[in-house]
Design a protein around this motif. Structure first.
Motif: not given
Length: 241
Positions: A194-195, A197-204, A207-211, A216-220
């Motif tokens: 989930a973390m 996938i939560a970086c989409l649609p703008n993975p740049k 950021s997943v790490k550091p989050m 942090s709001w979207r993945y839950p």
């Protein structure tokens, strides 16, 4: 119209006709080939290689656990198992006039762009800004319908999870799993899936790490939607194939 003009337009027509037939035949052949072989490279990957580098590590459907497939559907396209490439309800909502001064949020489950459309764009076309996306629309319609007909849902989701960008220069779930969590996609937990996938649609930007705050709001929320969807017969049948 003079004979010279007729000759010019006649030659131009035949050239356009032959060029169109060539483009159709070559694109159709490439669609058939990529039904079994992961696309060797995409335009997006090439353009990102300059400046961001290129991390990718393609894996088969059986090497991805069900959680990452479910997370992608829950976040990006909850109607994916059922539609024919386009989510017409979402498209209709996206075309409705927005009230002045009111921000519009795309609901969890994706916007008007389906997983099939995103796959068609990533594999066969290019990412673009405000103007180039209009040029891309017609071929995007063509490729979206063709891969629905020729590839099928399982293959579309498999390719999608192998070619989308999941971080600056990081393409595909296997490369993302190794980069962020030092493990293979097969061993990702539900939360880790989930973390990513939560970086989409703008993975740049997200950021997943550091989050980032967005992740942090979207993945839950994605985790909650995964729980809601996992008992759906069509979703369950697809992710556990």
């Amino acid at each position: 119209m003079t004979g010279t003009s007729r000759g010019f337009f006649g030659k131009a027509f035949h050239f356009i006709k032959r060029a169109t037939l060539f483009l159709f035949a070559s694109s159709f052949l490439y669609i058939l080939v990529t039904k079994w072989i992961i696309p060797p490279v995409t335009v997006t990957q090439i353009t990102n290689a300059v400046g961001y580098g290129l991390e990718r590590d393609y894996v088969s459907w059986s090497e991805m656990n069900a959680s990452i497939k479910l997370a992608a559907i829950a976040s990006e396209d909850q109607s994916f198992p059922d539609h024919g490439g386009f989510d017409w309800d979402a498209i209709e909502k996206s075309l409705q006039p927005k009230k002045k001064g009111k921000k519009t949020k795309i609901p969890l489950g994706g916007g008007a762009s389906t997983i099939t459309q995103q796959t068609a764009k990533n594999v066969f076309l290019w990412q673009g800004g405000r103007y180039s996306k209009f040029v891309r629309k017609v071929p995007e319609l063509y490729f979206t319908k063709m891969i629905e007909l020729i590839w099928g849902k399982k293959r579309i989701l498999e390719v999608y999870l192998n070619v989308i960008e999941m971080g600056p220069g990081i393409f595909g779930i296997e490369a993302a799993a190794k980069h962020y969590f030092h493990k293979s996609a097969r061993n990702l937990t539900r939360a880790e899936a989930a973390m990513i996938i939560a970086c989409l649609p703008n993975p740049k930007k997200f950021s997943v790490k550091p989050m980032s705050r967005r992740v942090s709001w979207r993945y839950p929320q994605i985790l909650q939607q995964m729980r809601n969807l996992e008992d759906d017969e069509d979703v369950h049948a697809l992710v556990h194939r």
